[in-house]
Design a protein around this motif. Structure first.
Motif, PDB file in Angstrom:
ATOM      1  N   GLU B 128       0.833  -1.202   0.000  1.00  0.00           N
ATOM      2  CA  GLU B 128       0.000   0.000   0.000  1.00  0.00           C
ATOM      3  C   GLU B 128       0.874   1.262   0.000  1.00  0.00           C
ATOM      4  O   GLU B 128       0.567   2.241  -0.695  1.00  0.00           O
ATOM      5  N   TYR B 130       3.755   1.568  -1.373  1.00  0.00           N
ATOM      6  CA  TYR B 130       4.249   1.735  -2.746  1.00  0.00           C
ATOM      7  C   TYR B 130       3.175   2.340  -3.638  1.00  0.00           C
ATOM      8  O   TYR B 130       3.459   3.173  -4.483  1.00  0.00           O
ATOM      9  N   ARG B 131       1.926   1.918  -3.402  1.00  0.00           N
ATOM     10  CA  ARG B 131       0.827   2.491  -4.189  1.00  0.00           C
ATOM     11  C   ARG B 131       0.731   3.984  -3.917  1.00  0.00           C
ATOM     12  O   ARG B 131       0.622   4.786  -4.828  1.00  0.00           O
ATOM     13  N   LYS B 132       0.783   4.332  -2.621  1.00  0.00           N
ATOM     14  CA  LYS B 132       0.647   5.746  -2.237  1.00  0.00           C
ATOM     15  C   LYS B 132       1.767   6.592  -2.823  1.00  0.00           C
ATOM     16  O   LYS B 132       1.573   7.756  -3.149  1.00  0.00           O
ATOM     17  N   ASN B 134       3.096   6.252  -5.583  1.00  0.00           N
ATOM     18  CA  ASN B 134       3.067   6.199  -7.047  1.00  0.00           C
ATOM     19  C   ASN B 134       4.159   5.289  -7.622  1.00  0.00           C
ATOM     20  O   ASN B 134       4.707   5.538  -8.683  1.00  0.00           O
ATOM     21  N   LEU B 136       3.520   1.936  -7.541  1.00  0.00           N
ATOM     22  CA  LEU B 136       2.745   0.744  -7.858  1.00  0.00           C
ATOM     23  C   LEU B 136       1.384   1.246  -8.309  1.00  0.00           C
ATOM     24  O   LEU B 136       0.895   2.235  -7.784  1.00  0.00           O
ATOM     25  N   GLY B 137       0.814   0.583  -9.316  1.00  0.00           N
ATOM     26  CA  GLY B 137      -0.471   1.038  -9.834  1.00  0.00           C
ATOM     27  C   GLY B 137      -0.288   1.511 -11.263  1.00  0.00           C
ATOM     28  O   GLY B 137       0.450   0.899 -12.029  1.00  0.00           O
ATOM     29  N   LYS B 138      -0.956   2.629 -11.591  1.00  0.00           N
ATOM     30  CA  LYS B 138      -0.869   3.131 -12.979  1.00  0.00           C
ATOM     31  C   LYS B 138       0.227   4.191 -13.094  1.00  0.00           C
ATOM     32  O   LYS B 138       0.520   4.894 -12.136  1.00  0.00           O
ATOM     33  N   ILE B 140       3.509   4.206 -13.186  1.00  0.00           N
ATOM     34  CA  ILE B 140       4.486   4.075 -12.112  1.00  0.00           C
ATOM     35  C   ILE B 140       5.658   5.021 -12.349  1.00  0.00           C
ATOM     36  O   ILE B 140       6.151   5.142 -13.465  1.00  0.00           O
ATOM     37  N   GLU B 147       2.394   0.080 -15.838  1.00  0.00           N
ATOM     38  CA  GLU B 147       1.345  -0.284 -14.904  1.00  0.00           C
ATOM     39  C   GLU B 147       1.666  -1.635 -14.281  1.00  0.00           C
ATOM     40  O   GLU B 147       2.073  -2.570 -14.978  1.00  0.00           O
ATOM     41  N   ASP B 149       0.521  -4.049 -10.533  1.00  0.00           N
ATOM     42  CA  ASP B 149       0.039  -4.111  -9.153  1.00  0.00           C
ATOM     43  C   ASP B 149       0.281  -5.513  -8.600  1.00  0.00           C
ATOM     44  O   ASP B 149       0.467  -6.463  -9.356  1.00  0.00           O
TER      45      ASP B 149
END
Ligand SMILES: Cc1cc2nc3c(=O)[nH]c(=O)nc-3n(C[C@H](O)[C@H](O)[C@H](O)COP(=O)(O)O)c2cc1C
Ligand code: SF4
Ligand code: FES
Lengths: 156, 413
Positions: B128, B130-132, B134, B136-138, B140, B147, B149
């Motif tokens: 999470e 890493y997602r926050k 940026n 991980l996700g779209k 990157i 992209e 995940d």
């Protein structure tokens, strides 16, 4: 199992399926999370899951029987795991297991009469450097001995 | 992250995110080139070159591809992936993202063994983060179109699910029974899509290779085994634990580092590995000599080697998936043989027959479980025959293996 209980389970199955999707790939997560809540996967719920995911009920049962962490019968409130592989065995894990059996009077089955614990004697769980260890539910206890193990279990 | 661990590659200094940002500025070909140049081989045991696996998946024509991190770590005596996941999760996550970018996969799955479910939440929180950030996700690292995940799937307590095709079956919602190969997962993997299955440790090496370049890995290890290996050391020694050491280290040096004394035997590679006596402690741990996933179990002179062997064979009888006969029946027969020796009720001829059976299991079993479970049987009985057969004289039999009452042991099997 009374009707209310059956309904609770049925509803939960549908929550799980809407969370994970009804595809076959979701079967194990659904079974795992169902079990986490109810302790085991009863026959009726196996059928519910099978119908909701369009899988033959026999197949759902066969999956449960394949995986040693999935259960189709009631269990104790706490799962106690002790490793029997060679490193732990040489460090006295079987004596600890015997002490637990004696304390909780586990003669034939693995679940104590009061439903407090189910003892699982398992294969290596990757704590060999801290052997002998014990996993109780999701808590790890390292380098235990008979006394410390019993103390932990009595306190559950 | 624990700072008291030291090692040449994985346990060296690392700034989280650094390799990811660097990789985002590189072309896919350049990353593949660096991985190839590094000579990185799979750390899960088989030692298949990572770059070949990645290249085959990269060139496979498919809209959907997967990176699977094999965190099933079920081999008895192995716990190094647990250390990486709990102390160096950044390396594993970034290794997966870089692998995904390189081969064109948008989805990553960590297959975490059920016994490690207590690590799941910690890993999810890391992911999470890493997602926050940026990463991980779209898009990157603000790179258009990149992209990826990661999700975590828990195993359910089956050693065989560490085998890559069994793992895929399990992910797909089936019993974890190994598939025939070919086709290999690089072509036909999860959901029929090209899939890279790599061990936790293989993926964790990737960020360091990106930061330092492929050539750098040759500074450590040997010609054919570049870099370092994590060894899970347990048993009779003062300092059990995970050590990062260059490939090519001898058993003797490893014993010294871990404070082992009076050592009689060292089992390398877990239950499915080989058991070495003192006369072979000069042998080296590397793909050229003793190839291993890193499990090192030490037994001192007080230990009963037949007990060790029995424990391993019980493990295989339990964990065989039962799909093919050589493994399902073979392991039961080998365990029976061990029990016969234990009770002094064997004939040398029958033990020889079982050794032949080992040869059959090695060639006729469908997957690595049945192909390698004869290893401890053969190596322990051979290397410790004086101890085992000295202690267990078959007094009930004459030198031809005939039971003194007239029945042979082999006859009632
Ligand atoms: C019975 C069996 C169990 C295995 N268990 C694992 C495991 O727990 N972790 C792992 O990484 N590889 C395991 N493997 C090897 C995998 O099949 C596969 O080779 C590996 O994940 C590839 O990753 P690598 O190339 O990075 O080593 C196992 C193989 C067999 C036959
Ligand atoms: S070798 Fe053993 S574990 Fe592998 S497929 Fe055959 S029965 Fe299953
Ligand atoms: S041998 Fe018991 S945890 Fe590994």
């Amino acid at each position: 199992m009374n009707e209310t209980e059956k309904n609770t389970r049925r509803e939960f199955i549908h929550v799980l399926i809407s969370r994970h999707g009804a595809e076959r790939t979701s079967l194990l997560p659904v079974l795992q999370e169902f079990q986490k809540k109810f302790g085991y996967i009863d026959g009726q719920s196996q059928q519910e899951i099978a119908f909701a995911m369009n899988i033959h009920p026999v197949e759902v049962n066969s999956i449960i029987s394949f995986y040693s962490f999935l259960y189709d019968s009631p269990r104790g409130r706490n799962t106690v795991r002790i490793c029997k592989n060679i490193v732990c065995d040489f460090h006295g894990s079987s004596e600890i297991a015997d002490a637990v059996r004696k304390e909780f009077k586990l003669n034939s089955g693995n679940t104590s009469a009061d439903g407090k614990i189910t003892l699982e004697i398992t294969n290596c769980f990757g704590l060999c450097d801290k052997s002998p260890s014990m996993i109780v539910n999701e808590n790890v206890y390292e380098k235990i001995d008979k006394d410390s193990a019993l103390k932990i279990l009595r306190g559950l | 992250m624990k700072k008291d661990r030291k090692g040449p590659v994985l346990f060296s200094e690392y700034k989280p995110g650094s390799a990811l940002l660097k990789a985002a500025g590189m072309s896919r070909e350049d990353i593949l080139f660096e991985i190839k140049d590094s000579g990185l081989k799979g750390r899960g045991g088989a030692g298949f070159p990572a770059s070949v696996k990645w290249m085959l998946t990269a060139s496979a024509d498919s809209d959907r591809k997967f990176i699977v991190c094999n965190a099933d770590e079920g081999e008895p005596g192995t716990f190094k992936d647990r250390v990486l996941l709990t102390e160096y999760p950044e390396l594993v996550i970034e290794g997966m993202i870089i692998a995904g970018y390189t081969i064109g996969a948008k989805e990553g799955i960590i297959y975490l063994r059920a016994e490690y479910s207590y690590i799941k939440e910690f890993l999810e929180n890391k992911i999470e983060e890493y997602r926050k950030n940026n990463l991980l996700g779209k898009n990157i690292a603000s790179k258009e179109g990149v992209e990826f995940d990661i999700k975590i799937r828990l195993g359910s307590g089956a050693y065989v699910c560490g085998e890559e095709t069994a793992l895929i079956e399990s992910l797909e919602g089936y019993r974890g029974e190994p598939r025939n190969k070919p086709p290999f997962p690089v072509n036909t993997g999860y959901l029929g899509c090209p899939t890279v299955v790599n061990n936790v440790e293989t993926l964790a090496a990737v960020p360091h290779i990106i930061n330092n370049g492929g050539e750098w890995l040759h500074k450590f290890g040997t010609d054919k085994s570049t870099g370092s290996k994590l060894f899970s050391v347990s048993g009779d020694c003062r300092y059990p634990g995970v050590y990062e050491l260059p490939f090519g280290i001898s058993i003797k040096d490893l014993l010294e580092i871990s404070g082992a004394e009076n050592t009689k035997a060292v089992q390398i590679g877990g239950a499915s590995g080989l058991c070495f006596p003192e006369s072979e402690f000069g042998r080296k741990l590397s793909f050229e000599d003793i190839s291993t996933g890193g499990s090192v179990m030490i037994f001192d002179k007080s230990r009963d080697m037949l007990k060790v062997l029995k424990n391993f064979m019980e493990f295989f009888v339990e964990e065989s998936c039962g799909q093919c006969t050589p493994c399902r029946i073979g392991n039961v027969r080998l365990l029976e043989g061990v029990k016969m020796i234990e009770k002094n009720e064997y004939t040398p001829e029958y033990i020889e027959k079982l050794k032949e059976l080992c040869g059959t299991m090695k060639i006729a079993s469908k997957c690595g479980l049945g192909q390698s479970s004869p290893n401890p049987f053969l190596s322990i009985l051979e290397n410790f025959k004086d101890e085992i057969f000295g202690k267990h004289l078959n007094l009930n039999y004459d030198e031809k293996g005939i039971k003194k009452s007239g029945i042979t042991a082999a006859a009632h099997c």
